[in-house]
Design a protein around this motif. Structure first.
Motif, short mmCIF file in Angstrom:
data_model
loop_
_atom_site.label_atom_id
_atom_site.label_comp_id
_atom_site.label_asym_id
_atom_site.label_seq_id
_atom_site.Cartn_x
_atom_site.Cartn_y
_atom_site.Cartn_z
N ALA A 241 3.93 52.78 0.58
CA ALA A 241 4.17 51.38 0.23
C ALA A 241 3.80 51.07 -1.22
O ALA A 241 4.25 50.07 -1.77
CB ALA A 241 3.37 50.46 1.16
N GLY A 242 2.96 51.91 -1.83
CA GLY A 242 2.61 51.68 -3.24
C GLY A 242 1.26 51.02 -3.46
O GLY A 242 1.05 50.36 -4.47
N PHE A 243 0.34 51.18 -2.49
CA PHE A 243 -0.98 50.55 -2.66
C PHE A 243 -2.11 51.55 -2.64
O PHE A 243 -3.25 51.20 -2.34
CB PHE A 243 -1.22 49.56 -1.51
CG PHE A 243 -0.17 48.52 -1.37
CD1 PHE A 243 0.07 47.64 -2.41
CD2 PHE A 243 0.60 48.43 -0.22
CE1 PHE A 243 1.04 46.67 -2.29
CE2 PHE A 243 1.58 47.48 -0.10
CZ PHE A 243 1.81 46.59 -1.14
N LEU A 244 -1.80 52.81 -2.93
CA LEU A 244 -2.86 53.82 -2.80
C LEU A 244 -3.96 53.55 -3.82
O LEU A 244 -3.70 53.33 -4.99
CB LEU A 244 -2.24 55.21 -3.01
CG LEU A 244 -3.10 56.38 -2.52
CD1 LEU A 244 -3.29 56.31 -1.02
CD2 LEU A 244 -2.45 57.70 -2.89
N GLY A 245 -5.21 53.56 -3.37
CA GLY A 245 -6.34 53.32 -4.27
C GLY A 245 -6.41 54.38 -5.35
O GLY A 245 -5.94 55.51 -5.18
N SER A 246 -7.05 54.02 -6.48
CA SER A 246 -7.02 54.92 -7.62
C SER A 246 -7.91 56.15 -7.41
O SER A 246 -7.80 57.12 -8.15
CB SER A 246 -7.46 54.18 -8.88
OG SER A 246 -8.73 53.59 -8.65
N ASP A 247 -8.77 56.14 -6.36
CA ASP A 247 -9.59 57.32 -6.11
C ASP A 247 -8.81 58.39 -5.34
O ASP A 247 -9.25 59.53 -5.24
CB ASP A 247 -10.89 56.96 -5.39
CG ASP A 247 -10.74 55.77 -4.47
OD1 ASP A 247 -9.65 55.16 -4.47
OD2 ASP A 247 -11.68 55.45 -3.74
N PHE A 248 -7.65 58.03 -4.80
CA PHE A 248 -6.80 59.02 -4.12
C PHE A 248 -5.79 59.59 -5.12
O PHE A 248 -5.44 58.94 -6.10
CB PHE A 248 -6.00 58.36 -3.00
CG PHE A 248 -6.84 57.89 -1.84
CD1 PHE A 248 -7.11 58.73 -0.77
CD2 PHE A 248 -7.34 56.60 -1.81
CE1 PHE A 248 -7.86 58.30 0.30
CE2 PHE A 248 -8.09 56.16 -0.74
CZ PHE A 248 -8.37 57.01 0.32
N THR A 249 -5.31 60.81 -4.84
CA THR A 249 -4.17 61.31 -5.61
C THR A 249 -3.07 61.69 -4.62
O THR A 249 -3.35 62.19 -3.52
CB THR A 249 -4.53 62.54 -6.45
OG1 THR A 249 -5.24 63.46 -5.62
CG2 THR A 249 -5.37 62.18 -7.64
N ALA A 250 -1.83 61.42 -5.02
CA ALA A 250 -0.70 61.75 -4.16
C ALA A 250 0.27 62.65 -4.92
O ALA A 250 0.56 62.39 -6.09
CB ALA A 250 0.01 60.47 -3.72
#
Lengths: 569, 208
Positions: free
Chosen positions: B51-60
């Motif tokens: 959806a585009g809301f991944l927190g900045s501490d995650f990486t995708a």
């Protein structure tokens, strides 16, 4: 699919920087600009050589040691009393009816400006004041006011009392804001299941976690108490006065060379406040060690009752004094003839209001304009900074320490420097400078209030909005702002209250040409009639009060058909 | 109506160097893919990444495609991904109609008429001016579904959308939601604890 080009908002990321600069910039500049004149350099009055002269002059002034001592003692003693009262109260009353009552009173009490509370207290406890009339002649046999120096006493006791009754609601509010994060009932239940009586259970499990969370506000209290000007003028001793009051006197002296002395005094004031905070840091260490010993002793029940009594009385007395002070203002504002031992005036009258009305209007308008503009400016800036933080990540410019800077540095120390700077730049003192000066103090309070609500706001609301195709800007205007309206208005009300109470920045940056209710009221301290002073002090209280009432009423009105919006969030 | 497939290509989400979840799958129009797994298995992170809301501490890493468009590089509001959460999250400061209007694309003609028609079709005729707080749980869920559909999403993510409903409501709402999403030909990704949800979705299941 048609794809709109992503509009990049270039202004928003600047908001946190602007906020940090507005708050810390003037303090840094002001301190810098006080350094030069403190060492003899002030071209505006023809002084262009560096020297120690102003310092030798400063240390030669009569009673300087006494002035410094008064300021230092007030800076250490009043925060201790206020903190102990608040901690013991919370420990003793957690969950009781008194706790709930005081919680409800704390915001309105906070709205009473320092100067108004100080005047009210003076009318309350003076030899001919409300309290003495209540117990005379029945208990005291006094037929005439006793010849006692209560107000402006040499030790500054009354001044400290005035500071304490205003600091307690402030610290209490800060503590109440922090407590929900500590899961108090479970901590206390755990300790009680280990056999600790309730008050000790609270003191051992909650207090050590709470203290670090109210430490910065406490330092602000220390800085304020050691350098207050308005409370010092109204309740403080006269000859010699506290250091900050004397500095203002030197600065306003018609003999401009006294400004060098004032500048050195301002630096000395900074050192006194720093010393008070350092003293506190030492005390803190000692108390922490004693606390650990006490805790390690395993004692589960000693002192429980006496601590409980102290917790109930300390805060109740302070609250009642503040309430009675406001009542004393009300009575004096409408009192006709009022012979001494009578508890209430012999006659009531509107005469004082009629005669004061014409002189009130100008300062009231100034106060409204200044507080409104400074607050709107602050709310816009803070909202922009918080929104930027959510879109682009946190910024160093909105760190808590930076925002506390104007509250930790004594006003006298840097506002004089700012004035030196504006004179150097040939900026006209007046309304604009006063508004800017006020926002330095309004912004931190607005930020501290609003940031809690903004950061707690459920991120799923914005996510739903974006997933429905709304832009980040649209989400801000149509979802976040309306849903945070109540918090924004509360923050604005606090901003107005802070602005209304400002004395020194108004007096100095307005060069006395922008009279507000507060500057006029303080100016009446020596020699004004009680009835007239009471009217000014009441007006000073009324404006923040109306602000808080509006902040509660407007959402109720706007959301009268939206049930979920009316419950307090 | 144009339909798209939701194509998740080697999407791998990691936190502090540790891979939380990795998915490689295609969801067809009108199909509901169910992702099941215990809490902490990265289900929510998967939805947030799509959806585009991944927190900045995650990486995708990896790519997400909707039909012929790559969407994982777009900001959330341009992805065309609709969301349904546990709570209906009807905006409490807007009327029912206001909520629906907020969701509709700006260029939509005759918004009021369309809202009235759709509400009637959902057995909520005449509810435009109602305060969402006065609706029942089932009614709120239906308005939330309608709001989602009116925003014309191109794919839908569902995050345990029925878990907070009372047992007697759950079946009805679930049936209604799936019927609506499948009729609209949307590729859907459902995250849940509940095996009944997966059965009702009657699509493929991924176990994390």
């Amino acid at each position: 699919m048609k794809r709109k080009l992503a509009k990049k908002n270039f202004v928003l990321p600047l908001a946190p920087i602007l906020l940090g600069l507005l708050v810390a910039g003037p303090v840094a500049l002001g301190l810098l600009m006080i350094l030069l004149p403190a060492f003899g350099y002030l071209p505006a009055i023809g002084q262009e050589t560096l020297s120690w002269q102003s310092w030798t002059a400063l240390f030669d002034t009569q009673g300087l040691g006494q002035s410094v001592r008064l300021s230092f003692v007030a800076g250490v003693v009043t925060p201790v009393i206020a903190l102990v009262s608040v901690i013991l109260f919370l420990a003793a009353t957690a969950g009781t009816a008194l706790d709930r009552l005081i919680r409800r009173l704390v915001s309105p009490l906070l709205a009473v400006p320092h100067a108004a509370a100080a005047f009210g207290l003076a009318f309350l406890i003076a030899p001919s004041g409300f309290l003495s009339r209540l117990i005379s002649p029945g208990l005291t046999q006094w037929q005439r006011p006793p010849d006692l120096l209560i107000i402006n006493d040499q030790l500054g006791l009354t001044m400290m009392l005035g500071l304490v009754i205003k600091e307690i609601p402030f610290l209490l509010l800060m503590a109440l804001a922090a407590l929900p994060q500590l899961d108090v009932p479970r901590r206390v239940a755990m300790a009680r299941s280990l056999g600790y009586q309730p008050v000790l259970a609270w003191l051992f499990t909650v207090a050590p976690a709470l203290y670090p969370m109210i430490r910065l506000p406490l330092f602000a209290v220390i800085a304020f108490a050691s350098a207050t000007v308005d409370v010092g003028i109204i309740l403080g001793p006269g000859l010699p006065a506290t250091l900050s009051v004397r500095i203002l006197g030197w600065f306003n002296d018609p003999d401009l060379s006294m400004r060098l002395l004032a500048a050195a005094g301002a630096l000395l004031q900074l050192m006194v406040s720093v010393l008070a905070i350092l003293t506190w840091l030492v005390l803190e260490k000692l108390i922490a060690q004693g606390w650990q010993l006490w805790q390690a002793s395993g004692n589960r029940s000693r002192f429980n009752r006496s601590l409980k009594m102290m917790g109930f009385t300390g805060l109740s007395v302070a609250t009642v004094l503040l309430l009675l002070s406001v009542i004393a203002l009300l009575i004096n504002a409408f009192a006709g003839t009022w012979r001494f031992p009578s508890a209430l005036p012999d006659a009531w009258t509107l005469r004082h209001w009629e005669t004061t009305l014409t002189s009130l209007s100008g300062p009231v308008i100034n106060t409204l304009v200044i507080s409104f503009v400074a607050t709107v400016l602050a709310v816009i800036l803070v909202l922009a900074a918080l929104e930027s933080e959510q879109r682009h990540g946190r910024s160093r410019f909105t760190s808590l320490w930076l925002l506390y800077v104007p509250l930790l540095v004594p006003q006298v120390a840097f506002v004089f420097g700012l004035l030196v700077f504006t004179e150097f730049m040939h900026w006209q003192p007046g309304l604009v400078l006063v508004i800017l000066g006020h926002s330095v103090f309004v912004v931190p309070y607005v930020f501290l209030t609003l940031s809690a609500a903004y950061r707690r706001f459920d991120p799923r609301w914005a996510q739903i909005g974006l997933s429905l195709g709304a832009s980040a800007d649209r989400v801000f205007w149509h979802i976040k702002l309306p849903m945070l309206l109540t918090s924004s208005l509360t923050a604005a009300a606090i901003g107005v209250a802070v602005s209304v109470g400002q004395f020194l920045p108004t007096q100095l940056l307005g060069a006395g040409r922008v009279p507000t209710i507060t500057t006029e009221a303080v100016a009446l301290a020596s020699g004004g009639s009680r009835n007239v002073i009471a009217i000014w002090a009441l007006m000073q209280t009324l404006i923040p009060m109306v602000g808080f009432i509006l902040a509660l009423a407007i959402p109720q009105l706007i959301w009268r058909r939206r049930r979920a919006m009316r419950s307090v969030t | 109506m144009t339909t798209h497939t939701l194509d998740i290509r080697d999407l791998r989400i990691s936190l502090a160097g540790q891979t939380l979840v990795s998915v490689n799958t295609t969801i067809n129009p009108g199909e509901v893919l169910t992702v099941m797994g215990p809490s902490g298995s990265g289900k929510s992170a998967l939805l947030a990444a799509i959806a585009g809301f991944l927190g900045s501490d995650f990486t995708a890493q990896g790519e997400v495609w909707l039909g012929a468009d790559r969407i994982d590089t777009l900001p959330a509001e341009q992805r065309g991904i609709g969301l349904l959460f546990q709570d209906p999250l009807l905006f409490p400061h807007m009327s029912v109609g206001g909520n629906l209007r907020f969701a509709m694309p700006a260029e939509e003609p005759d918004k009021a008429g369309r809202i009235a028609g759709q509400l009637t079709a959902m057995n909520l005729g005449g509810y435009e001016n109602r305060d969402p707080a006065t609706l029942s749980g089932g009614q709120k869920a239906r308005v939330a579904l309608l709001r989602l559909l009116l925003s014309r999403p191109r794919a839908v993510l569902l995050d345990e959308p029925f878990s907070k409903l009372d047992a007697h409501l759950r079946q009805d709402v679930r049936a209604q939601v799936f019927a609506g999403l499948i009729a609209a030909g949307l590729p859907c990704l459902l995250v849940t604890h509940d095996a009944d949800d997966a059965a009702a979705a009657s699509g493929p299941v991924i176990q994390l």
